[in-house]
Write a protein that holds these residues in place. Sequence first.
Motif, PDB file in Angstrom:
ATOM      1  N   CYS A  92      41.068 -20.392 -53.014  1.00  0.00           N
ATOM      2  CA  CYS A  92      42.304 -19.609 -53.178  1.00  0.00           C
ATOM      3  C   CYS A  92      41.984 -18.168 -52.755  1.00  0.00           C
ATOM      4  O   CYS A  92      41.182 -17.491 -53.397  1.00  0.00           O
ATOM      5  CB  CYS A  92      42.703 -19.690 -54.647  1.00  0.00           C
ATOM      6  N   CYS A  93      42.599 -17.724 -51.657  1.00  0.00           N
ATOM      7  CA  CYS A  93      42.247 -16.403 -51.102  1.00  0.00           C
ATOM      8  C   CYS A  93      43.385 -15.901 -50.216  1.00  0.00           C
ATOM      9  O   CYS A  93      44.131 -16.707 -49.653  1.00  0.00           O
ATOM     10  CB  CYS A  93      40.971 -16.547 -50.277  1.00  0.00           C
ATOM     11  N   GLY A  94      43.518 -14.581 -50.105  1.00  0.00           N
ATOM     12  CA  GLY A  94      44.546 -13.995 -49.252  1.00  0.00           C
ATOM     13  C   GLY A  94      44.195 -14.135 -47.769  1.00  0.00           C
ATOM     14  O   GLY A  94      45.065 -14.065 -46.906  1.00  0.00           O
ATOM     15  N   GLY A  95      42.907 -14.318 -47.474  1.00  0.00           N
ATOM     16  CA  GLY A  95      42.497 -14.518 -46.086  1.00  0.00           C
ATOM     17  C   GLY A  95      42.729 -13.317 -45.195  1.00  0.00           C
ATOM     18  O   GLY A  95      43.161 -13.454 -44.047  1.00  0.00           O
ATOM     19  N   LEU A  96      42.428 -12.128 -45.705  1.00  0.00           N
ATOM     20  CA  LEU A  96      42.477 -10.932 -44.850  1.00  0.00           C
ATOM     21  C   LEU A  96      41.066 -10.373 -44.730  1.00  0.00           C
ATOM     22  O   LEU A  96      40.378 -10.190 -45.749  1.00  0.00           O
ATOM     23  CB  LEU A  96      43.386  -9.857 -45.458  1.00  0.00           C
ATOM     24  N   LEU A  97      40.644 -10.111 -43.502  1.00  0.00           N
ATOM     25  CA  LEU A  97      39.345  -9.468 -43.311  1.00  0.00           C
ATOM     26  C   LEU A  97      39.569  -7.972 -43.202  1.00  0.00           C
ATOM     27  O   LEU A  97      40.133  -7.480 -42.223  1.00  0.00           O
ATOM     28  CB  LEU A  97      38.663  -9.991 -42.045  1.00  0.00           C
ATOM     29  N   ALA A  98      39.147  -7.247 -44.223  1.00  0.00           N
ATOM     30  CA  ALA A  98      39.298  -5.794 -44.273  1.00  0.00           C
ATOM     31  C   ALA A  98      38.259  -5.150 -43.334  1.00  0.00           C
ATOM     32  O   ALA A  98      37.308  -5.820 -42.921  1.00  0.00           O
ATOM     33  CB  ALA A  98      39.098  -5.334 -45.704  1.00  0.00           C
ATOM     34  N   PRO A  99      38.425  -3.858 -43.022  1.00  0.00           N
ATOM     35  CA  PRO A  99      37.462  -3.199 -42.134  1.00  0.00           C
ATOM     36  C   PRO A  99      35.997  -3.369 -42.583  1.00  0.00           C
ATOM     37  O   PRO A  99      35.117  -3.540 -41.739  1.00  0.00           O
ATOM     38  CB  PRO A  99      37.894  -1.725 -42.186  1.00  0.00           C
ATOM     39  N   ASP A 100      35.723  -3.367 -43.898  1.00  0.00           N
ATOM     40  CA  ASP A 100      34.333  -3.557 -44.360  1.00  0.00           C
ATOM     41  C   ASP A 100      33.794  -4.929 -43.972  1.00  0.00           C
ATOM     42  O   ASP A 100      32.622  -5.076 -43.620  1.00  0.00           O
ATOM     43  CB  ASP A 100      34.250  -3.406 -45.891  1.00  0.00           C
ATOM     44  N   ALA A 101      34.651  -5.943 -44.060  1.00  0.00           N
ATOM     45  CA  ALA A 101      34.224  -7.303 -43.685  1.00  0.00           C
ATOM     46  C   ALA A 101      34.037  -7.390 -42.177  1.00  0.00           C
ATOM     47  O   ALA A 101      33.090  -8.021 -41.683  1.00  0.00           O
ATOM     48  CB  ALA A 101      35.248  -8.321 -44.155  1.00  0.00           C
ATOM     49  N   GLN A 102      34.906  -6.714 -41.431  1.00  0.00           N
ATOM     50  CA  GLN A 102      34.772  -6.699 -39.962  1.00  0.00           C
ATOM     51  C   GLN A 102      33.457  -6.017 -39.576  1.00  0.00           C
ATOM     52  O   GLN A 102      32.727  -6.461 -38.695  1.00  0.00           O
ATOM     53  CB  GLN A 102      35.942  -5.943 -39.334  1.00  0.00           C
ATOM     54  N   ASN A 103      33.152  -4.921 -40.294  1.00  0.00           N
ATOM     55  CA  ASN A 103      31.920  -4.191 -40.049  1.00  0.00           C
ATOM     56  C   ASN A 103      30.697  -5.081 -40.316  1.00  0.00           C
ATOM     57  O   ASN A 103      29.737  -5.102 -39.541  1.00  0.00           O
ATOM     58  CB  ASN A 103      31.921  -2.960 -40.979  1.00  0.00           C
ATOM     59  N   MET A 104      30.752  -5.848 -41.401  1.00  0.00           N
ATOM     60  CA  MET A 104      29.624  -6.731 -41.741  1.00  0.00           C
ATOM     61  C   MET A 104      29.466  -7.830 -40.696  1.00  0.00           C
ATOM     62  O   MET A 104      28.353  -8.163 -40.302  1.00  0.00           O
ATOM     63  CB  MET A 104      29.860  -7.375 -43.120  1.00  0.00           C
ATOM     64  N   LEU A 105      30.604  -8.393 -40.244  1.00  0.00           N
ATOM     65  CA  LEU A 105      30.516  -9.447 -39.225  1.00  0.00           C
ATOM     66  C   LEU A 105      29.887  -8.889 -37.955  1.00  0.00           C
ATOM     67  O   LEU A 105      29.045  -9.531 -37.325  1.00  0.00           O
ATOM     68  CB  LEU A 105      31.913 -10.027 -38.929  1.00  0.00           C
ATOM     69  N   ALA A 106      30.287  -7.642 -37.609  1.00  0.00           N
ATOM     70  CA  ALA A 106      29.713  -7.007 -36.423  1.00  0.00           C
ATOM     71  C   ALA A 106      28.205  -6.826 -36.597  1.00  0.00           C
ATOM     72  O   ALA A 106      27.423  -7.140 -35.699  1.00  0.00           O
ATOM     73  CB  ALA A 106      30.390  -5.657 -36.172  1.00  0.00           C
ATOM     74  N   LYS A 107      27.786  -6.355 -37.790  1.00  0.00           N
ATOM     75  CA  LYS A 107      26.357  -6.143 -38.040  1.00  0.00           C
ATOM     76  C   LYS A 107      25.580  -7.454 -38.006  1.00  0.00           C
ATOM     77  O   LYS A 107      24.393  -7.468 -37.716  1.00  0.00           O
ATOM     78  CB  LYS A 107      26.161  -5.474 -39.399  1.00  0.00           C
ATOM     79  N   LEU A 108      26.267  -8.546 -38.354  1.00  0.00           N
ATOM     80  CA  LEU A 108      25.598  -9.852 -38.332  1.00  0.00           C
ATOM     81  C   LEU A 108      25.641 -10.479 -36.932  1.00  0.00           C
ATOM     82  O   LEU A 108      25.219 -11.605 -36.737  1.00  0.00           O
ATOM     83  CB  LEU A 108      26.259 -10.792 -39.352  1.00  0.00           C
ATOM     84  N   GLY A 109      26.248  -9.738 -35.991  1.00  0.00           N
ATOM     85  CA  GLY A 109      26.315 -10.217 -34.606  1.00  0.00           C
ATOM     86  C   GLY A 109      27.322 -11.348 -34.433  1.00  0.00           C
ATOM     87  O   GLY A 109      27.142 -12.210 -33.572  1.00  0.00           O
ATOM     88  N   LEU A 110      28.354 -11.346 -35.257  1.00  0.00           N
ATOM     89  CA  LEU A 110      29.317 -12.456 -35.201  1.00  0.00           C
ATOM     90  C   LEU A 110      30.699 -12.001 -34.744  1.00  0.00           C
ATOM     91  O   LEU A 110      31.146 -10.909 -35.086  1.00  0.00           O
ATOM     92  CB  LEU A 110      29.457 -13.093 -36.600  1.00  0.00           C
ATOM     93  N   GLY A 111      31.369 -12.823 -33.978  1.00  0.00           N
ATOM     94  CA  GLY A 111      32.769 -12.611 -33.599  1.00  0.00           C
ATOM     95  C   GLY A 111      33.532 -13.857 -34.033  1.00  0.00           C
ATOM     96  O   GLY A 111      32.984 -14.957 -33.992  1.00  0.00           O
ATOM     97  N   ILE A 112      34.776 -13.685 -34.445  1.00  0.00           N
ATOM     98  CA  ILE A 112      35.516 -14.835 -35.004  1.00  0.00           C
ATOM     99  C   ILE A 112      36.147 -15.679 -33.909  1.00  0.00           C
ATOM    100  O   ILE A 112      36.849 -15.147 -33.047  1.00  0.00           O
ATOM    101  CB  ILE A 112      36.629 -14.325 -35.934  1.00  0.00           C
ATOM    102  N   PRO A 113      35.936 -16.982 -33.942  1.00  0.00           N
ATOM    103  CA  PRO A 113      36.592 -17.825 -32.934  1.00  0.00           C
ATOM    104  C   PRO A 113      38.112 -17.872 -33.141  1.00  0.00           C
ATOM    105  O   PRO A 113      38.601 -17.710 -34.263  1.00  0.00           O
ATOM    106  CB  PRO A 113      35.963 -19.203 -33.150  1.00  0.00           C
ATOM    107  N   GLN A 114      38.793 -18.092 -32.035  1.00  0.00           N
ATOM    108  CA  GLN A 114      40.261 -18.121 -32.010  1.00  0.00           C
ATOM    109  C   GLN A 114      40.867 -19.003 -33.100  1.00  0.00           C
ATOM    110  O   GLN A 114      41.827 -18.636 -33.765  1.00  0.00           O
ATOM    111  CB  GLN A 114      40.656 -18.651 -30.618  1.00  0.00           C
TER     112      GLN A 114
END
Length: 362
Positions: free
Chosen positions: A50-72
């Motif tokens: 159960c989640c709102g499913g929004l990636l906030a800027p902090d989560a986007q920043n972490m994904l970038a640091k982990l070298g990840l981009g979200i698939p379509q």
Amino acid sequence: MLFIMVYDVVIVGAGPGGSTLARLLDEKYKVLLIDKRNLGSYTDNNKEKCCGGLLAPDAQNMLAKLGLGIPQEVLTGPQMFSVNSIDFDNNIERYYQRHYININREKFDRWLVSLIPNSVELCFNSLYKSYKKVDDYIEVKLNKDGENIIVKTKILVGADGAISRVREQTFEHKKSPDKYVSIQHWYKTKKEMPYYTSIFDKEITDFYSWLIQKEDSILIGTAIPIKEDANEKFQLLISKLKKQGIDIGEAEKKSGTLIMRTRKIRQINSIKDNVVLIGEAAGFISPSSAEGISYALKSGSILAKCINEQHYDFGKKYNKKTRSLKTNIIFKNLKSILMYNKTIRRWIMKSRILSMNIDWDI
Ligand SMILES: Cc1cc2nc3c(=O)[nH]c(=O)nc-3n(C[C@H](O)[C@H](O)[C@H](O)COP(=O)(O)OP(=O)(O)OC[C@H]3O[C@@H](n4cnc5c(N)ncnc54)[C@H](O)[C@@H]3O)c2cc1C
């Protein structure tokens, strides 16, 4: 039947925290990842987070640091660039520019799991029950398909979210974060709502409520202090939204769970001997917005680094390296004072600081 297998690390929970840890642990370790959900394949009775499913800027920043981009296929529409803040206490509405990424949370979790290397053993549809220390090992009891299984491990990680059994069993005498009941219902809609709506109303909750469009559905959610009647408060929210002119029919999907609100740093407990907590299980979640994905990704990756670098002294390092998360939670609590005080919020919203005008007629 009882099987005894021996692991270096057993992780309970394959949410963003657990799957990140599993992905980043050195392949020399024998790792078992347990989840009660079936994140390997789809079944009729899928349990979704159960989640709102929004990636906030902090989560986007972490994904970038982990070298990840979200698939379509993980993205969902619409992508939103503003927040509509409705303050029922002060009768004010404002728009603010924000950069969230709207995702399908179930697909996001499954995508993170798909990145885990084959060296990690996945054990889905399995319920973690308890653990006990036996000599230098930890014996972990789980139930898979009605059968009790015991495995041995050197390190046990609780990545089991807000309702963490590992936390309960390890820190039973310690303070845990404040608990809220979160209810989210999905409704069909024909209207476009290209913004995220946050609602402040003391009659409903001292936290907040939200509306998020997901394709042709609108998700309405709220987080209510555990001592209150959550269903009654949710109905009050629905009736207030209807009065605002929002068209709400029959709910097509209903969900609910607990959510943590970490108000004090002593509510965060993350390590005792070789039992470690990451993500929301540890209390790493924003007390101002309930954003928890970035903290789960970050604590999972920090723990992986600590275990990979120095197996037997990883606890001290993990404690030290997660200080930045604790400091961040202190700041978010200060931000909460501004956001959730009726008079301060009125002053901020009236002043129009950082707010924007949306011209619906263009
Ligand atoms: C209604 C709601 C809306 C939210 N919206 C957002 C949002 O939009 N953006 C955001 O960033 N955060 C949001 N959050 C917070 C966010 O969902 C969590 O903080 C985040 O998922 C924490 O990640 P985690 O890996 O620590 O735990 P979780 O994602 O909760 O994963 C825990 C995993 O452990 C498994 N598990 C639990 N107990 C057991 C057991 N006994 N045996 C086996 N497996 C077990 C669960 O099945 C689950 O897969 C929201 C939370 C709620 C409740």
